[in-house]
Design an enzyme around this catalytic site. Structure first.
Site, PDB file in Angstrom:
ATOM      1  N   THR A  79     -18.076  63.283 -20.757  1.00 40.05           N
ATOM      2  CA  THR A  79     -16.971  62.478 -20.248  1.00 40.05           C
ATOM      3  C   THR A  79     -16.933  62.580 -18.734  1.00 40.05           C
ATOM      4  OG1 THR A  79     -15.700  62.933 -22.251  1.00 40.05           O
ATOM      5  CG2 THR A  79     -14.496  62.052 -20.385  1.00 40.05           C
ATOM      6  N   LYS A  99     -17.556  64.505 -13.285  1.00 44.05           N
ATOM      7  CA  LYS A  99     -17.194  64.861 -14.655  1.00 44.05           C
ATOM      8  C   LYS A  99     -15.692  65.117 -14.765  1.00 44.05           C
ATOM      9  CE  LYS A  99     -21.471  67.028 -16.340  1.00 44.05           C
ATOM     10  NZ  LYS A  99     -22.041  68.258 -16.945  1.00 44.05           N
ATOM     11  N   CYS A 147     -22.426  65.429 -10.893  1.00 42.12           N
ATOM     12  CA  CYS A 147     -21.607  66.272 -11.771  1.00 42.12           C
ATOM     13  C   CYS A 147     -20.186  66.423 -11.249  1.00 42.12           C
ATOM     14  CB  CYS A 147     -22.258  67.644 -11.940  1.00 42.12           C
ATOM     15  SG  CYS A 147     -23.691  67.619 -13.035  1.00 42.12           S
ATOM     16  N   ASP A 176     -25.535  73.958 -24.809  1.00 34.76           N
ATOM     17  CA  ASP A 176     -25.853  72.814 -23.969  1.00 34.76           C
ATOM     18  C   ASP A 176     -26.193  71.561 -24.749  1.00 34.76           C
ATOM     19  OD1 ASP A 176     -25.462  74.308 -21.677  1.00 34.76           O
ATOM     20  OD2 ASP A 176     -27.530  75.004 -21.633  1.00 34.76           O
TER      21      ASP A 176
END
Length: 770
Positions: free
Chosen positions: A547, A425, A422, A455
């Site tokens: 993204t 990101k 993560c 989410d």
């Protein structure tokens, strides 16, 4: 783990592909500036060299010999090429406003768009006269005139308005070419009459008396009417009127006078002179906005006024490139002073020319050969691009760009070792700003969508429908994120349309190269703006996405579609699958093929810009209406052409259908340039894997040398639909597809009964006698 390349720190946007900007591109190609990205925005992919235009009109040069391929040159320079027309500037946001795409941010920008003939200043001229600029429009009209003169006997009267060197040279070139065409057809060149009109007391007013005398003698010898001191005040169909009220007959009127700045410049903050040209100082910066530079005909250098001549635009290339480089690296800019005298080589159409400089006048065929040598050498600089060597290939990681404290922190972060998971990101604030202005289409079934802070998306399946799911993802193959977004969305939707379904929702996944937040934000915005245009046009709601950071720009979509089903969940007959081929049907392909080889060639500088333009236009065309048309004409099987190529996808259809198929190589619609790049041995990196399916071809060895054989394996991006249609419906189906804009749709083969041999694919060439 690889270290990332130097991130983009500053953007230089070049508006227009004039002679100065091609020089800027070449200089940055030979010596890149780390951290600096160039973007060229130009409506035309091929820009003409004005010095050779008369020679082209006279028939001495071919089209490609007098045009610089801007897309190819930009690729060579590592610059982005955006094919669009600029219509304004937002000085506060530092954005270039374009006609058909989102605004393009700049840190420094330069304008080199040439001058614009002001035909609207004379009543009727806008409707009945042909301005010599923009040259692509003049060329279209010139080609039409050529064909009309060749195929329709009778008198043709041509008038040229403008007595400067450009008007005189163009008239003589047109006369030479048209006369030779008539002689070749054994017709009388006397069918043609030419007249030159100028409001001045004399022609070529900026040249010396000997030069004027030479051209007056040439015009008289070639029976051209010369009307000096004749101000044209009105133009109508087949005639034009002088200020004295006299009307003059003319079947074709070419306008080479009254040039000014583009109309959109008047709505900017830029300081303009009385003719609408941008007023610049010695450093070529606008007097009203130092972030904006201008060069060539569109610029008016206030301390050194000069006439509009190509020689100045060419020579401004180096000082403009140096000052743009200095502006983004925080170094002092240098003044540029144009020469007071310059050499003009003016041709007379018939491989004869006159040299003019100050009081000098030299004339002869040798002058034309001299001019030809100079022009050819100039064009070779931009069309014969040498491989990069030495320092040009070594863009160092250390950038000279001057950054503020916040930018410097972001730049250090961008080139540092990056986290995975993560941590890779794109930041939430960057992403939210990039997506905040996007407006996906509304669908009643979307209960929680893109702009809801949840989410996941929540989507309802309507009664009587079944879901169709597909996913596609690939890295960018062009440097324009907006166009890339459109192609990626079209590619992902193709599977939905091929099955006869309607697109419902899409979820995006993208990777974006790390860099300054403003640059990442704009890349995401440009890319998703293009994608959203396609999705909205398909009534497909973008409901979310992810993204992350990556070495290269990439984009994909998971798309959901809806298709009819009964209460028990059984699919309706409207569903098109690959297994529906039936013997006796014909195979229809809705788009031309060749994207794989063309973009492989583009990466090697082996494709012409117009080939890439046409390929992108095809890839941006949705298959939605084509799919509906095929269903209306009773298609029973369909698939979209993508990575496996034509042969791979056809084999996928023959196996479940338990049939054979025949392809006519002569009937295959091909993108322009595909045969040339294949013949040059330029293949997509996926081609070798696709070629393994050659064992599905009966008598394969007999076809290996056929020039179109390799295109059977060429992987397609956003390719057309391949469908089977009853033979009796084929003609009507093709007519309907053509009417819908699928101009290259064609019958490429037929479905056969299964044979005894293992190979299901038969090849033929309809151009060869069987």
């Amino acid at each position: 783990m690889q270290q990332p390349q130097q991130p983009v720190l500053r953007d230089i946007v070049l508006v227009g592909g004039g002679h100065t900007h091609v020089g800027v591109l070449k200089r940055f190609a030979m010596r890149p500036e780390p951290g600096v990205r160039l973007t060229l925005i130009c409506r035309d992919t091929h820009t003409p060299y004005s010095g050779m235009l008369p020679g082209y009109v006279a028939g001495h040069y071919r089209y490609d010999e007098v045009h610089i391929d801007l897309r190819r040159l930009a690729e060579y320079a590592g610059a982005r090429f955006f094919g669009d027309e600029v219509v304004g500037i937002d000085h506060d946001a530092r954005q270039v406003l374009c006609r058909t795409r989102p605004p393009v941010p700049y840190d420094q920008m330069s304008i080199n768009i040439g001058s614009t003939p002001r035909v609207d200043s004379v009543n009727g001229a806008g409707d009945h006269a042909v301005p010599v600029k923009p040259i692509h429009r003049f060329n279209d009209r010139w080609q039409t005139l050529l064909e009309r003169v060749k195929h329709h006997a009778g008198r043709t009267r041509v008038a040229v308005v403008g007595g400067g060197a450009g008007g005189v040279e163009l008239l003589l070139a047109m006369q030479y070419r048209l006369s030779r065409e008539l002689v070749a057809l054994e017709r009388d060149p006397g069918e043609l009459t030419f007249a030159l009109f100028t409001r001045g007391e004399r022609i070529l007013p900026t040249h010396n008396a000997r030069v004027r005398a030479h051209f007056l003698s040439t015009l008289a010898r070639r029976r051209v009417e010369v009307h000096t001191a004749t101000d044209i005040v009105d133009v109508a169909g087949g005639r034009l009127q002088g200020a004295d009220g006299t009307w003059h007959a003319a079947d074709e009127i070419v306008w080479v006078t009254d040039a000014g700045g583009a109309a959109w410049l008047r709505d900017t903050r830029l300081a303009l002179d009385d003719d609408g040209f941008i007023r610049v100082g010695d450093t070529l910066q606008s007097l009203s906005d130092p972030r904006v530079f201008a060069a060539g005909d569109i610029a008016s250098q206030v301390n050194h006024p000069r006439e509009k001549a190509g020689v100045f635009a060419v020579r401004q290339g180096r000082p403009l490139a140096d000052n743009l480089r200095a502006a983004v690296t925080g170094r002092p800019l240098k003044p540029y002073r144009p020469q007071a005298k310059w050499l003009a080589l003016i041709s007379t159409g018939d491989r004869h020319a006159v040299a003019s400089r100050g009081g000098l006048c030299l004339a002869g065929d040798w002058v034309w050969r001299w001019k030809d040598w100079i022009d050819q050498r100039f064009m070779a600089k931009f069309n014969d691009l040498p491989p990069m060597e030495g320092d040009a290939l070594k863009a160092t990681r250390t950038s000279r760009v001057a950054l503020d404290e916040e930018e410097n922190a972001q730049a250090i972060s961008a080139i540092a070792m990056r986290c995975g998971g993560c941590g890779a990101k794109v930041g939430a604030s960057v992403l939210s700003r990039a997506l905040s202005t996007l407006r996906p289409v509304d669908r009643d079934e979307v209960l929680v969508g893109l702009h809801a802070p949840d989410d996941a998306a929540v989507v309802r399946v309507p009664p009587g429908k079944a879901m169709v799911h597909t996913v596609d993802f690939f890295r960018a193959f062009i440097d324009d994120p907006y166009v890339f977004g459109k192609v990626a969305a079209n590619h992902a939707l193709g599977d939905i349309f091929a099955m006869g379904a309607e697109a419902q929702t899409a979820t995006a996944v993208a990777t974006v190269p790390q860099g300054l937040e403003a640059k990442v934000e704009d890349t995401v915005f440009q890319m998703m703006s293009g994608a959203l245009e396609v999705l909205n046009a398909a009534d497909c709601a973008l409901v979310g996405g992810h993204t992350g950071e990556g070495m290269e720009l990439a984009l994909g979509f998971a798309v959901n579609g809806l298709i009819d089903a009964d209460g028990d969940g059984a699919l309706s007959d409207s569903v098109l699958t690959k297994g529906g081929l039936r013997p006796g049907q014909v195979l229809i392909l809705t788009k031309p093929i060749g994207t794989g080889t063309l973009f492989a060639a583009h990466a090697r500088l082996g494709a012409r810009g117009r080939w890439i333009d046409a390929a992108l236009e095809s890839m941006c065309q949705s298959s939605r209406r084509a799919a509906a048309c095929l269903r209306e004409h009773d298609a029973t099987a369909c698939t979209d052409l993508t990575g496996f190529g034509l042969l791979g996808h056809l084999v996928e259809m023959t196996r479940p259908s338990e049939v054979d198929a025949e392809l006519d190589l002569a009937a295959l619609p091909l993108l322009e340039g595909a045969e040339e790049t294949i013949a040059a041995g330029i293949l997509s990196s996926l081609q070798p894997a696709n070629v393994r399916l050659r064992r599905a071809i009966r008598d394969q060895a007999a076809w290996v040398e056929h020039p179109r054989y390799p295109l059977l394996f060429d992987p397609q991006t956003a390719g057309g639909l391949l469908a089977s249609v009853p033979a009796e419906h084929a003609a009507a189906c093709l007519e309907a597809l053509h009417a819908l804009g699928y101009a290259r749709a064609a019958v490429i083969g037929r479905v056969l009964e299964p044979g005894e041999a293992l190979e299901p694919i038969h090849l033929r060439d309809g151009n060869l006698r069987e």
